[in-house]
Design an enzyme around this catalytic site. Structure first.
Site, short mmCIF file in Angstrom:
data_model
loop_
_atom_site.label_atom_id
_atom_site.label_comp_id
_atom_site.label_asym_id
_atom_site.label_seq_id
_atom_site.Cartn_x
_atom_site.Cartn_y
_atom_site.Cartn_z
N ASP A 13 -19.98 -77.16 -67.71
CA ASP A 13 -19.35 -75.97 -68.29
C ASP A 13 -20.30 -75.13 -69.13
O ASP A 13 -19.89 -74.49 -70.10
CB ASP A 13 -18.11 -76.36 -69.13
CG ASP A 13 -17.09 -77.13 -68.31
OD1 ASP A 13 -16.96 -76.83 -67.11
OD2 ASP A 13 -16.44 -78.03 -68.87
N LYS A 16 -22.58 -71.94 -65.61
CA LYS A 16 -23.35 -71.86 -64.36
C LYS A 16 -22.78 -70.80 -63.42
O LYS A 16 -23.51 -70.05 -62.78
CB LYS A 16 -23.35 -73.23 -63.65
CG LYS A 16 -23.99 -74.34 -64.45
CD LYS A 16 -23.85 -75.69 -63.76
CE LYS A 16 -22.45 -76.24 -63.71
NZ LYS A 16 -21.85 -76.59 -65.01
N GLY A 40 -15.42 -76.41 -62.03
CA GLY A 40 -14.66 -75.18 -62.23
C GLY A 40 -15.64 -74.14 -62.74
O GLY A 40 -16.13 -74.25 -63.86
N HIS A 41 -16.00 -73.21 -61.89
CA HIS A 41 -17.02 -72.21 -62.24
C HIS A 41 -16.35 -70.84 -62.35
O HIS A 41 -15.79 -70.34 -61.37
CB HIS A 41 -18.13 -72.19 -61.19
CG HIS A 41 -18.89 -73.48 -61.14
ND1 HIS A 41 -19.95 -73.69 -60.29
CD2 HIS A 41 -18.75 -74.63 -61.84
CE1 HIS A 41 -20.42 -74.91 -60.48
NE2 HIS A 41 -19.70 -75.50 -61.40
N GLN A 220 -21.32 -79.66 -62.46
CA GLN A 220 -21.42 -80.59 -63.58
C GLN A 220 -22.74 -80.31 -64.36
O GLN A 220 -23.21 -79.20 -64.34
CB GLN A 220 -21.36 -82.06 -63.11
CG GLN A 220 -19.97 -82.47 -62.62
CD GLN A 220 -19.65 -82.01 -61.20
OE1 GLN A 220 -20.41 -82.26 -60.29
NE2 GLN A 220 -18.54 -81.35 -61.01
#
Ligand code: GDP
Ligand code: IMO
Ligand code: MG
Length: 434
Positions: A13, A16, A40-41, A220
């Protein structure tokens, strides 16, 4: 530069998605190489927010996007993402590896049950079936995309039979009857992805030869790496540099430089060692201002000061040549700021990250303090972002220089808000010259 790898250097988080979206304008192909929909991007353009779990964040610019063999694929999530982009009228140019392993409803169930079984010692996984799917891959009993498309899986009964034979673990720890999924629907979901499926390794190797510019999007972060992270409180893939080659089939010598993404402070979702975790009201200030709640699960993220010891470890491990520093706006108005420059355990200095989680849990951070800064709010940013580093508050520049000198790596990009526009590239030439 022909290719670039974007990796998280903390516990995920770091921003990225935002960085990849920003940079992807200069690349032809954007590739995910590990992880699954535990990622989750978030990409924010103006007032529109897009949350990517499996599709590479370059999808929003209509770039060719590739899901490499190292990814574990949840067919429902991917289908949902494709549908969402189509609704937004965004062209999808997607290639999925026929070697990627597929997450089934069984894997998700096992993930849940294993966490329950662990009780107080649970990892705090995203419960998306990531660990069990990678486990089956290493055990050589996994199901790959190609298995669903060939002749070996013709009927739903065959599928169930294979799965039942393979995943004995479920019988040991839980009740198989708990899964009532419609397997016919599940199989046809995987099969509906067929038009996108191919040999991504061959495609990427050819692309390198053609001189295409490839952007590799890590998921990650380095400290969640299965080998090099804070084991066992990690994910189940190699999210540091080693995963790029194995997860794509592109030889290490052709992969290019690494840009590490670093949040101006530290966060962690889930359990595990976190030496710089803040235990006073500043934690909730940072969480609220930084909106530090998990993209996938909505869980509050634990917040802490910047850990330069862990960051240096990640920089060296990945041989990161450049840094992108995000969320500087969140620290605005907080001071003094602390950065951890040493670990100590029982009065003895620990120079790097202990391999053992209990020992890692025991280390004490030793801090240096730096003065904070105030940033303007709202649109007054726009002017500053165009004028360059010198127009930023002096103490912010000091903070940035501290990170650079400690890690011996240059910050090339800073981010002061979630939106694409709230980005400053400090050296316009670095993408061309390196
Ligand atoms: P990723 O998993 O590394 O892609 O990061 P996430 O998207 O899960 O989490 C980063 C969060 O911070 C997202 O909600 C982003 O929109 C947001 N974000 C990214 N950069 C910045 C920034 O510079 N400032 C602020 N305030 N938010 C940011
Ligand atoms: P992005 O790509 C932050 C964490 C989980 C848990 C551990 C194992 O958005 O940075 P898993 O479901 O992978 O078996 O969970 O890893 N985790 C993440 N934390 N960002 C992520 O992805 C994460 N993906 C997994 O919270 O502690
Ligand atoms: Mg995330």
């Amino acid at each position: 530069m022909s290719s670039l790898v974007v990796l998280g250097l903390q516990w995920g988080d770091e921003g990225k998605g935002k960085v990849v979206d920003y940079l992807s304008k200069d690349f032809d192909i954007v590739v995910r190489f590990q992880g699954g929909n535990n990622a989750g991007h978030t990409v924010k353009i103006g007032d529109d927010t897009h949350k990517f779990r499996l599709l590479p964040s370059g999808a929003i610019r209509g770039k060719r996007v590739v899901i490499g063999n190292g990814v574990v694929l949840d067919p429902q999530t991917l289908t949902d993402e494709i549908v969402e982009l189509r609704k937004a009228d965004i062209k999808i140019d997607l290639l999925i590896s026929n070697r990627a392993h597929v997450i089934t409803p069984y894997h998700i169930k096992i993930d849940e049950l294993q966490e329950l079984e662990k009780g107080d010692t649970k990892i705090g996984t995203t419960r998306r079936g990531i660990g069990p799917t990678y486990s089956n891959k290493i055990d050589r009993i996994g199901l790959r995309v190609a298995d669903f498309l060939g002749d070996s899986l013709e009927t739903v009964d065959q599928f169930q039979e294979i799965i039942l034979a393979k995943i004995q673990r479920l019988f040991e720890i839980g009740n198989m009857d708990a899964i009532n999924d419609d397997f016919e629907r599940y199989i046809s979901l995987v099969r509906s992805l067929k038009p996108f499926v191919g040999d991504t390794g061959e495609y990427l190797r050819d692309s390198v030869q053609r001189g295409d510019r490839i952007l590799y999007e890590g998921a990650q972060g380095t400290l969640l790496d299965i080998d090099h992270g804070s084991y066992p409180f990690v994910t189940s893939s190699n999210c540091s540099i080693g995963g790029v080659s194995t997860g794509t089939g592109v030889p290490p010598s052709q992969i290019g430089e690494v840009l590490g993404v670093v949040k101006a402070y530290t966060t962690r979702v889930g359990a595990g060692p976190f030496p710089t975790e803040i235990e006073d009201s500043i934690e909730s200030t940072i969480r609220t201002r930084g909106k530090e709640f998990g993209t996938v699960t909505g869980r509050p993220r634990r917040c802490g000061w910047l850990d330069l010891v862990a960051l240096r470890y990640a920089v060296v491990l990945n041989d990161a040549k450049f840094l992108a520093l995000t969320k500087l706006d969140v620290l605005s108005g907080i001071g003094p700021l602390k950065v951890c420059t040493r670990y100590e355990s029982d009065g003895i200095e620990i120079s790097s990250i202990p391999a053992n989680a209990i020992e890692y849990d025991r280390v004490h951070p030793v801090y240096e303090e730096l003065d904070g800064w105030d940033l303007p709010k709202g649109d007054s940013w726009n002017g500053i972002l165009k004028t360059g580093l010198e127009s930023l508050p002096e103490n912010l520049i000091e903070y940035l220089r501290k990170i650079e000198s400690f890690t011996r790596t240059e910050v090339k990009l800073i981010s002061v808000g979630p939106r694409r526009e709230e980005t400053m590239v400090l050296d316009e030439k670095w993408l061309d010259s390196s």
